[in-house]
Design an enzyme around this catalytic site. Structure first.
Site, PDB file in Angstrom:
ATOM      1  N   ASP A 477       9.443   8.347  12.128  1.00  0.00           N
ATOM      2  CA  ASP A 477       8.994   6.985  12.436  1.00  0.00           C
ATOM      3  C   ASP A 477       8.395   6.314  11.201  1.00  0.00           C
ATOM      4  O   ASP A 477       8.038   6.982  10.217  1.00  0.00           O
ATOM      5  CB  ASP A 477       7.947   7.077  13.563  1.00  0.00           C
ATOM      6  CG  ASP A 477       7.900   5.827  14.426  1.00  0.00           C
ATOM      7  OD1 ASP A 477       8.398   4.785  13.989  1.00  0.00           O
ATOM      8  OD2 ASP A 477       7.349   5.917  15.533  1.00  0.00           O
ATOM      9  N   ASP A 547      11.483  -0.625  20.780  1.00  0.00           N
ATOM     10  CA  ASP A 547      10.412  -0.154  21.659  1.00  0.00           C
ATOM     11  C   ASP A 547      10.487  -0.828  23.020  1.00  0.00           C
ATOM     12  O   ASP A 547       9.733  -0.474  23.926  1.00  0.00           O
ATOM     13  CB  ASP A 547       9.035  -0.428  21.021  1.00  0.00           C
ATOM     14  CG  ASP A 547       8.656   0.665  20.044  1.00  0.00           C
ATOM     15  OD1 ASP A 547       9.280   1.739  20.071  1.00  0.00           O
ATOM     16  OD2 ASP A 547       7.731   0.442  19.235  1.00  0.00           O
TER      17      ASP A 547
HETATM   18  C1  GLA Z   1       6.605   3.645  17.405  1.00  0.00           C
HETATM   19  C2  GLA Z   1       7.863   4.157  18.054  1.00  0.00           C
HETATM   20  C3  GLA Z   1       7.569   4.633  19.448  1.00  0.00           C
HETATM   21  C4  GLA Z   1       6.514   5.700  19.395  1.00  0.00           C
HETATM   22  C5  GLA Z   1       5.270   5.185  18.701  1.00  0.00           C
HETATM   23  C6  GLA Z   1       4.262   6.284  18.469  1.00  0.00           C
HETATM   24  O1  GLA Z   1       6.189   2.472  17.996  1.00  0.00           O
HETATM   25  O2  GLA Z   1       8.854   3.184  18.059  1.00  0.00           O
HETATM   26  O3  GLA Z   1       8.736   5.109  20.065  1.00  0.00           O
HETATM   27  O4  GLA Z   1       7.018   6.840  18.739  1.00  0.00           O
HETATM   28  O5  GLA Z   1       5.592   4.633  17.439  1.00  0.00           O
HETATM   29  O6  GLA Z   1       3.145   5.846  17.822  1.00  0.00           O
END
Ligand code: GLA
Length: 732
Positions: A477, A547
């Site tokens: 990420d 997300d």
């Molecule tokens: C990002 C990702 C999510 C999750 C969060 C965790 O927003 O896109 O899927 O993994 O971080 O903090």
């Protein structure tokens, strides 16, 4: 032969199955653009270079230089000498003057394609691709420029990149280096870009091209949620099935510029490259700068054909993962299930219930390390928090494996929390401007990946964890964009190299990862889909798309993403309702149908969802097992867009041999009018008969595509249907 040089007319010709690209040389050695479009089968000439026409400024000398330069269709325009349209290369010498001019010296044509040093790039063997390298020189600066073109015949793709080498003694400043330019005559073009925001990535936007410059760009250090390294120019009336499309996509995960410019003479210049903003590269004696690759697709048969060219190209020539043609495990991720509030027991409870429903992998998301119980600490401290992960990571992984699931884990290796052991020890590893308090975003700073020891530290943190247990999957990420550009590692002269060096550092780390762990399934992610680009696909076969997991919001996000990228690359999960991003309640079945168009997985607490939803999961996992290959390997057809018609979405995936076609239909809002809806399908063999699975009905492909299919009216909002057609016989 895909590429050859015609000596008599001084023309380079690049042919793919359906397109031709022509480059011409003027007597002085300017390298000009002649043609890009439908495949030509006969002899060509260079009339489009317009070398004999009157210049803009009336002059006795028809070739009066400034007028010539400002109108000539250049393959790679340079700044400072009289072409006032956007240049692709600006070089400043040691005296502080900016200007360069390159002329043809020689060329090389060869089968295959060479790798780009330090950068992701497409690949192909000697039967799949041919490459042309044109060497040019500026004798004043003592700099050479190599324009590289590769023709991928089968996929109708031309890739371009450039490299610049300093043979002189001075240190030059490259203030701008783009990767590709396309100078064309305007065809009343409209411009298509992909725009969005967090949780609204890659919406398709289209507008008329007007005089001046129009661009999409990022200066955020990543390809971004907001704009996308993609640009297409299309002729009026272009739709999925017809029209001319000139498209460019950039194989790079940092700042970019994609721009179209309609000039005074109604010519259009389309460029793609690293954003010049906050970019300046010192090119010292003997050094070479390699610019990233741009991917060009021309389609004379509308946007659908463009999409399928990109999909085939990325699947055949960009994604290297061993998972490319393999079934991806159906995973369940605990992010929307638990956020930071989890421990070994909770995860094992989820794993046990998941196993019963046919789910194949548990992914432990953010919150398992350091003291991270919220998003305000511990990034950089990649040690397992044994208060949560009781018994340690290996114990958890072994238990999950014993239940019969594989195990995956989340990292955010590029970041550092101000509240972390790492920051207390190495504040100088964060990107910051000296004496200025750096801007926090999600309570975090960005690590200075230009610094080799930082790359090594962050890489080792990830690798150590992976070596410690049986981990099959990593979600990598990146949850903030770059600001406060300052590196304590780089000298004063090199600060403007930071953005690009950051991306090179990231690539180096991911290359190490896939080399040391060749069987790892890597999924890239950036606050959802802020780094969904071809550069990342070189390392990971799939990228988290957004997300926003709401099935309706996902329609537009996935339509825009699948406009260029194969469905096999789109991370898509079924989540719980009311949806955490938008609060909407949609049927569980619809959520499954929408996620099926991507990698397919779950993002919910399976121990807590309503029983009727849980009961549906075994059927959904069965559905995935049945269709995963078709979806991963097939041809994608966009049939209708909710974004355009405000009412419903429809897409199809057809097997390459058209032996089966899966159509997905999503009705967004129900209407009082209960009439069936006629939809013209695409992707079928018109000379074959298909049986609609689950019925006794057969339809000819011709009938489905020309007369249409009557879609039953569905009662209720957000309802969906899958239709699976299987070829039963062919007409002869
Ligand atoms: C990002 C990702 C999510 C999750 C969060 C965790 O927003 O896109 O899927 O993994 O971080 O903090």
């Amino acid at each position: 032969m895909a590429i050859y040089y015609e000596e008599k007319n001084k023309i380079f010709r690049l042919d793919t199955k359906k397109s031709t690209y022509l480059i011409g040389l003027t007597p002085e050695g300017y390298v000009g653009h002649i043609y890009y479009g439908d495949r030509l089968f006969h002899d060509v000439d260079s009339c489009l270079l317009r070398m004999e026409e009157a210049p803009f400024t009336p002059s006795v000398n028809k070739r009066e230089k400034s007028a010539f330069l400002d109108a000539f269709p250049m393959e790679y325009p340079t700044g400072g000498i009289g072409d006032y349209r956007e240049s692709c290369l600006n070089i400043r010498n040691e005296q502080g003057c900016m200007g360069s001019e390159f002329h043809y010296v020689s060329h090389e044509i060869y089968k295959g394609k060479r790798a780009l040093e330090g950068l992701p790039a497409s690949f192909g063997n000697e039967d799949e691709v041919e490459t042309l390298e044109i060497l040019m020189e500026d004798p004043v600066l003592e700099v050479s420029l190599v324009l590289c073109y590769s023709a991928f015949e089968k996929e109708n793709v031309i890739t371009r990149n450039v490299r610049i080498c300093n043979h002189g003694k001075q240190t030059l400043k490259l203030e701008k280096v783009y990767s590709a330019c396309l100078d064309m005559d305007n065809e009343e073009f409209e411009m298509i870009t992909l725009c969005g925001s967090w949780a609204r990535e890659r919406r398709i936007q289209r507008h008329e091209l007007h005089y001046g410059k129009q661009s999409a760009s990022s200066a955020k250090g990543e390809s971004s949620h907001q704009e996308h390294p993609f640009l297409a120019l299309v002729t009026p009336g272009t739709n999925q099935l017809q029209g001319k499309v000139y498209a460019m996509n950039f194989v790079y995960s940092g700042n970019f510029l994609a721009q179209a410019e309609l000039s005074q003479f109604d010519s259009v210049r389309m460029v793609m490259g690293i954003n010049r903003e906050e970019f300046c590269w010192n090119l010292r004696k003997g050094e070479t700068f390699q610019a990233p690759e741009a991917v060009l697709v021309y389609s004379g048969e509308g946007l659908g054909e463009m999409t399928r060219s990109f999909h085939d190209f990325y699947r055949n020539h960009m994604i290297r993962s061993p998972y490319l043609h393999k079934k991806r495990p159906i995973l369940i991720n605990n992010w929307e299930a638990t956020y930071f509030d989890f421990d070994t027991d909770k995860l094992l409870a989820i794993a046990r219930e998941a196993k019963k429903s046919g789910i194949e992998m548990l992914v432990m998301d953010d919150g398992w390390f350091g003291e991270r119980n919220l998003d305000n600490s511990s990034l950089g401290d990649w040690t397992v928090n044994e208060k949560k992960i009781k018994g340690g990571l290996k114990h958890l992984v072994d238990e999950v494996n014993a239940i019969g699931l594989e195990f995956g884990i989340w990292f955010e290796p590029e970041m550092i929390s101000p509240d972390s052991e790492l920051y207390r020890k190495h504040p100088e590893w964060a990107i910051q401007i000296p004496s200025r308090e750096a801007t926090q975003s999600r309570c975090q700073y960005v690590l200075d990946l230009s610094r080799p020891e930082v790359q090594d530290y962050a890489y080792e943190c990830v690798a150590k964890i992976l070596r410690s247990a049986n981990i099959a999957y990593v979600k990598w990420d990146m949850n903030r964009q770059l600001s406060d550009l300052g590196s304590s590692w780089l000298d004063r002269e090199s600060q403007q190299e930071l953005f690009h060096r950051y991306v090179l550092g990231l690539y180096r780390m991911q290359e190490r990862l896939v080399t040391e762990f060749p069987n790892l399934l890597l999924e890239n992610c950036s606050g959802g889909g802020a780094r969904f680009d071809p550069g990342m696909l070189y390392y990971s076969p799939q990228i988290w798309c957004s997300d926003d997991t709401d099935a309706v919001e996902r329609l537009a996000i996935q339509e825009g993403t699948a406009f260029i990228y194969p469905l096999s690359a789109m991370g898509a999960h079924v989540s719980d309702c009311p949806n955490h991003a938008v609060g909407r309640v949609t049927p569980f079945e619809t959520r499954g149908h929408v996620a099926l168009a991507g990698t397919f997985g779950y993002e919910l607490d399976i121990t807590k969802i309503p029983q009727e939803d849980r009961d549906m999961i075994p059927r959904q996992t069965e559905m995935y097992h049945k269709y995963h290959e078709l979806i991963r390997e097939g041809d994608y057809y966009r049939i209708a867009s909710y974004r355009e018609n405000n009412s419903y979405d429809c897409w199809a995936v057809a097997a390459k041999d058209k032996s089966e076609v899966l159509v997905t239909y999503v009705q967004v809002l129900a209407g009082a009018n209960r009439h069936s809806r006629k939809i013209y399908f695409q992707g079928f063999d018109s000379n074959a008969l298909y049986r609609l699975e689950g019925t006794k009905k057969t339809y000819s492909g011709e009938r489905l595509m020309k007369m249409g299919f009557l879609m039953e009216a569905l009662t209720g909002d957000f309802r969906s249907r899958l239709y699976h057609f299987v070829k039963t016989e062919e007409y002869h």
